[in-house]
Scaffold this motif. Structure first.
Motif, PDB file in Angstrom:
ATOM      1  N   ALA A 155       0.818  -1.066   0.140  1.00 19.02           N
ATOM      2  CA  ALA A 155      -0.135  -0.039  -0.265  1.00 19.02           C
ATOM      3  C   ALA A 155       0.856   1.277  -0.035  1.00 19.02           C
ATOM      4  N   GLY A 156       2.123   1.056   0.342  1.00 17.75           N
ATOM      5  CA  GLY A 156       2.952   2.427   0.367  1.00 17.75           C
ATOM      6  C   GLY A 156       3.678   2.603  -0.797  1.00 17.75           C
ATOM      7  N   SER A 157       4.726   3.238  -0.868  1.00 14.27           N
ATOM      8  CA  SER A 157       5.595   3.563  -2.026  1.00 14.27           C
ATOM      9  C   SER A 157       7.240   3.627  -1.697  1.00 14.27           C
ATOM     10  N   VAL A 158       7.974   3.640  -2.706  1.00 17.87           N
ATOM     11  CA  VAL A 158       9.266   3.696  -2.768  1.00 17.87           C
ATOM     12  C   VAL A 158      10.033   5.226  -2.639  1.00 17.87           C
ATOM     13  N   LYS A 159      10.926   5.418  -1.583  1.00 20.92           N
ATOM     14  CA  LYS A 159      11.309   6.935  -1.636  1.00 20.92           C
ATOM     15  C   LYS A 159      12.762   6.504  -1.250  1.00 20.92           C
ATOM     16  N   GLU A 160      13.718   7.706  -1.392  1.00 19.77           N
ATOM     17  CA  GLU A 160      15.078   7.596  -1.181  1.00 19.77           C
ATOM     18  C   GLU A 160      15.085   8.112   0.246  1.00 19.77           C
ATOM     19  N   ILE A 161      15.680   7.683   1.141  1.00 21.11           N
ATOM     20  CA  ILE A 161      15.961   8.149   2.494  1.00 21.11           C
ATOM     21  C   ILE A 161      17.525   7.519   2.991  1.00 21.11           C
ATOM     22  N   GLY A 162      18.067   8.518   3.472  1.00 14.09           N
ATOM     23  CA  GLY A 162      19.445   8.351   3.680  1.00 14.09           C
ATOM     24  C   GLY A 162      20.234   7.693   2.796  1.00 14.09           C
ATOM     25  N   GLY A 163      20.054   7.960   1.465  1.00 13.36           N
ATOM     26  CA  GLY A 163      21.043   7.506   0.328  1.00 13.36           C
ATOM     27  C   GLY A 163      20.576   6.050   0.045  1.00 13.36           C
ATOM     28  N   LEU A 164      19.580   5.440   0.723  1.00 14.69           N
ATOM     29  CA  LEU A 164      18.988   4.221   0.371  1.00 14.69           C
ATOM     30  C   LEU A 164      17.602   4.425  -0.365  1.00 14.69           C
ATOM     31  N   LYS A 165      17.248   3.533  -1.210  1.00 15.25           N
ATOM     32  CA  LYS A 165      15.906   3.186  -1.417  1.00 15.25           C
ATOM     33  C   LYS A 165      15.060   2.700  -0.559  1.00 15.25           C
ATOM     34  N   ALA A 166      13.910   2.973   0.046  1.00 10.03           N
ATOM     35  CA  ALA A 166      13.034   2.369   0.693  1.00 10.03           C
ATOM     36  C   ALA A 166      11.689   2.127   0.641  1.00 10.03           C
ATOM     37  N   TYR A 167      11.049   1.070   1.011  1.00  8.43           N
ATOM     38  CA  TYR A 167       9.716   1.039   0.702  1.00  8.43           C
ATOM     39  C   TYR A 167       9.074   1.771   2.071  1.00  8.43           C
ATOM     40  N   VAL A 168       8.274   2.558   1.963  1.00  7.00           N
ATOM     41  CA  VAL A 168       7.614   3.251   3.288  1.00  7.00           C
ATOM     42  C   VAL A 168       6.228   3.376   3.067  1.00  7.00           C
ATOM     43  N   HIS A 175       5.722 -10.550   1.672  1.00  9.58           N
ATOM     44  CA  HIS A 175       5.308 -10.948   2.945  1.00  9.58           C
ATOM     45  C   HIS A 175       5.851  -9.782   4.044  1.00  9.58           C
ATOM     46  N   LEU A 176       7.215  -9.355   3.584  1.00 16.67           N
ATOM     47  CA  LEU A 176       7.694  -8.209   4.418  1.00 16.67           C
ATOM     48  C   LEU A 176       7.023  -6.806   4.420  1.00 16.67           C
ATOM     49  N   ARG A 177       6.627  -6.453   3.064  1.00 16.31           N
ATOM     50  CA  ARG A 177       5.965  -5.416   2.825  1.00 16.31           C
ATOM     51  C   ARG A 177       4.563  -5.254   3.534  1.00 16.31           C
ATOM     52  N   LYS A 178       3.949  -6.454   3.390  1.00 20.44           N
ATOM     53  CA  LYS A 178       2.625  -6.621   4.412  1.00 20.44           C
ATOM     54  C   LYS A 178       2.778  -6.484   5.607  1.00 20.44           C
ATOM     55  N   ILE A 179       4.123  -6.773   6.140  1.00 18.36           N
ATOM     56  CA  ILE A 179       4.087  -6.571   7.767  1.00 18.36           C
ATOM     57  C   ILE A 179       4.208  -4.877   7.854  1.00 18.36           C
ATOM     58  N   ALA A 180       5.222  -4.374   7.037  1.00 18.31           N
ATOM     59  CA  ALA A 180       5.324  -2.879   6.962  1.00 18.31           C
ATOM     60  C   ALA A 180       4.048  -2.307   7.007  1.00 18.31           C
ATOM     61  N   ASP A 181       3.032  -2.843   6.137  1.00 17.47           N
ATOM     62  CA  ASP A 181       1.817  -1.897   6.063  1.00 17.47           C
ATOM     63  C   ASP A 181       1.030  -2.401   7.459  1.00 17.47           C
ATOM     64  N   LYS A 182       1.046  -3.365   8.123  1.00 19.31           N
ATOM     65  CA  LYS A 182       0.346  -3.630   9.274  1.00 19.31           C
ATOM     66  C   LYS A 182       1.125  -2.593  10.327  1.00 19.31           C
ATOM     67  N   VAL A 183       2.315  -2.449  10.397  1.00 18.14           N
ATOM     68  CA  VAL A 183       3.045  -1.488  11.167  1.00 18.14           C
ATOM     69  C   VAL A 183       2.424   0.083  10.793  1.00 18.14           C
ATOM     70  N   ALA A 184       2.420   0.237   9.641  1.00 16.95           N
ATOM     71  CA  ALA A 184       1.796   1.736   9.362  1.00 16.95           C
ATOM     72  C   ALA A 184       0.407   1.884   9.872  1.00 16.95           C
ATOM     73  N   ARG A 185      -0.241   0.810   9.715  1.00 18.01           N
ATOM     74  CA  ARG A 185      -1.833   0.945  10.063  1.00 18.01           C
ATOM     75  C   ARG A 185      -1.786   1.134  11.775  1.00 18.01           C
ATOM     76  N   SER A 186      -0.954   0.766  12.388  1.00 19.83           N
ATOM     77  CA  SER A 186      -0.870   1.006  13.786  1.00 19.83           C
ATOM     78  C   SER A 186      -0.198   2.502  14.235  1.00 19.83           C
TER      79      SER A 186
END
Length: 270
Positions: free
Chosen positions: A49-62, A85-96
């Motif tokens: 549900a998120g997107s990819v951005k650059e953070i601290g010189g690294l690409k990151a799914y946010v 599955h990892l991004r799915k966990i990130a989305d769970k964390v985001a919903r919190s």
């Protein structure tokens, strides 16, 4: 004598190679769980549900509220940040309520199973020491954008990186999920509240070692939570088979425990 010396050189080099400290390729490759590389994910750069951005010189799914003052960094296993599955966990964390960040610590070069490139070869350029150093500018960038409290959760390879972060004041709390290459000496240096979520069927972090971890953390008065999930093996929280009901149930339980721990200690003051 010269011929003997030539014969001895390879053995001397091998001895030096094998004596490298934790975080280097020899130690890491030598202590992998037998399940560490099983069930590799089908990577999907557009998943989530998120997107990819650059953070601290690294690409990151946010994922999650961009203006949140709380963030969680999720550090992947060797298969990288595009694992669904990892991004799915990130989305769970985001919903919190957290700003969830999954950096690409491998710079577009995750481990690829069933190829001629071995894990020792791959680890030569993707050791956990490097992962720890690469995490620092990510954390600095998050703080620069106004985030006051950061937690971190690491899976397998990432568990070792997060352990290194937990020895510093860079994060508020840590969660290790079936971590690799974590020693009692590492745990003795931990400074922040830490949860360790482990599999019953994991020779990489056996029950006896977890008991030692618990003893050390309690003695040092570091807040801790250690849990062994029955009938699952190393990697289950992020590389479970969707058709395996036992693994899926245990993975979801671990994800809830992860969120509970981070909510308690990262949301504590903010």
């Amino acid at each position: 004598m010269a011929q003997i010396a030539q014969l001895l050189i390879p053995f001397l080099l091998l001895s030096i190679f094998l004596s490298l400290p934790l975080g280097h390729v020899a130690e890491e490759a030598g202590s992998l769980s037998r399940h560490c590389l099983e069930n590799p994910p089908t990577l999907n750069s557009s998943y989530g549900a998120g997107s990819v951005k650059e953070i601290g010189g690294l690409k990151a799914y946010v994922s999650g509220p961009y203006h949140s003052k709380r963030a969680v960094i999720l550090v992947s296993d060797v298969y990288g940040y595009e694992a669904p599955h990892l991004r799915k966990i990130a989305d769970k964390v985001a919903r919190s309520g957290f700003y969830a960040v999954v950096p690409d610590f491998f710079f577009g070069d995750p481990y690829v199973a069933n190829t001629s490139r071995t894990i020792p070869d791959w680890l030569k350029t993707h050791g956990t020491d490097k992962g720890f150093e690469d995490a620092k500018p990510v954390i600095a960038a998050l703080k620069q954008k106004g985030i006051h409290a950061i937690g971190a959760a690491g899976f397998c390879w990432g568990g070792n990186v997060v352990t290194k972060l937990a020895k510093t004041n860079l994060i508020k709390a840590a969660v290790l999920l079936h971590p690799s290459w974590v020693t009692v000496d590492d745990i003795k240096a931990v400074k922040v509240p830490i949860a360790i979520l482990a599999a019953e069927l994991d020779n990489g972090t056996p029950a006896k070692q977890l008991e030692e971890f618990k003893s050390v953390l309690s003695q040092d008065k570091v807040k801790n939570f250690i849990k062994i999930y029955p009938k699952v093996k190393h990697g289950w929280t992020v590389r479970y088979n969707d058709t395996d009901t036992t693994a899926v149930k245990a993975a979801n339980e671990a994800h809830k425990d992860l969120l509970s721990w981070l909510s308690k200690y990262v949301k504590k003051r903010y």
